[in-house]
Design an enzyme around this catalytic site. Structure first.
Site, PDB file in Angstrom:
ATOM      1  N   GLU A 152       0.842  -1.205   0.000  1.00 10.33           N
ATOM      2  CA  GLU A 152       0.000   0.000   0.000  1.00 10.33           C
ATOM      3  C   GLU A 152       0.876   1.253   0.000  1.00 10.33           C
ATOM      4  OE1 GLU A 152      -3.186   0.016  -0.452  1.00 10.33           O
ATOM      5  OE2 GLU A 152      -3.947  -1.889   0.296  1.00 10.33           O
ATOM      6  N   ASP A 162      -6.284  -2.682  -8.069  1.00  8.25           N
ATOM      7  CA  ASP A 162      -6.267  -4.016  -7.467  1.00  8.25           C
ATOM      8  C   ASP A 162      -5.861  -5.057  -8.506  1.00  8.25           C
ATOM      9  OD1 ASP A 162      -6.898  -5.924  -5.237  1.00  8.25           O
ATOM     10  OD2 ASP A 162      -8.370  -6.607  -6.711  1.00  8.25           O
TER      11      ASP A 162
END
Length: 155
Positions: free
Chosen positions: A47, A134
């Protein structure tokens, strides 16, 4: 200043395990997509790396709306956890060391150059660019057998 939108996501299978990140930068109707996979890392590192690598691509000072489904990332900035960590010698409120300090320090340096707003978006909820990020992250870790997150041993 130029206004840029950045969408980011990290993904991991196993935590730690194979992981990757994906990001989409949008400026003036143009998109740039980036991703990279690692064979041993964590979701939180991915992330952070998504945001770092996207911000590194900016060649001049910009106004940035950075969208992430990571509360770890967005809350650390928006709730000033980073400031507290720094004041406390990179220790959390429970006196344990902050994980991923190396990446937090890189991120701090990058956001000091730009005007960045971190915006949380709910993951896997139909946000087009979150879904793209994603997919980029998952594809990256599925296709990457050689990269190791070089700071993994610091976790």
């Amino acid at each position: 200043m130029k206004k840029v939108q950045i969408y980011t996501d990290g993904a991991c299978t196993g935590n730690p395990g194979k992981g990757g990140f994906g990001a989409v930068l949008i400026y003036n109707g143009n998109e740039k997509r980036i991703s990279k996979g690692f064979r041993k890392t964590t979701n939180n590192r991915m992330e952070l790396m998504a945001a770092i690598e996207a911000l590194r691509l900016l060649k001049e000072e910009c106004v940035v709306d950075l969208y992430s489904d990571s509360k770890y990332l967005t809350d650390a900035i928006n709730r000033n956890w980073i400031s507290s960590w720094q004041k406390n010698g990179w220790k959390k409120s429970d006196k344990k060391p902050v994980l991923n300090r190396d990446l937090w320090e890189e991120l701090i340096a990058l956001i000091s150059v730009h005007t960045v707003e971190f915006i949380w978006v709910k993951g896997h909820d139909g946000n087009e660019y979150n879904e793209i990020c994603d997919s980029l992250a998952v594809e990256a870790y599925n296709n990457s057998a050689d990269n190791i997150d070089e700071c993994y041993e610091n976790l």
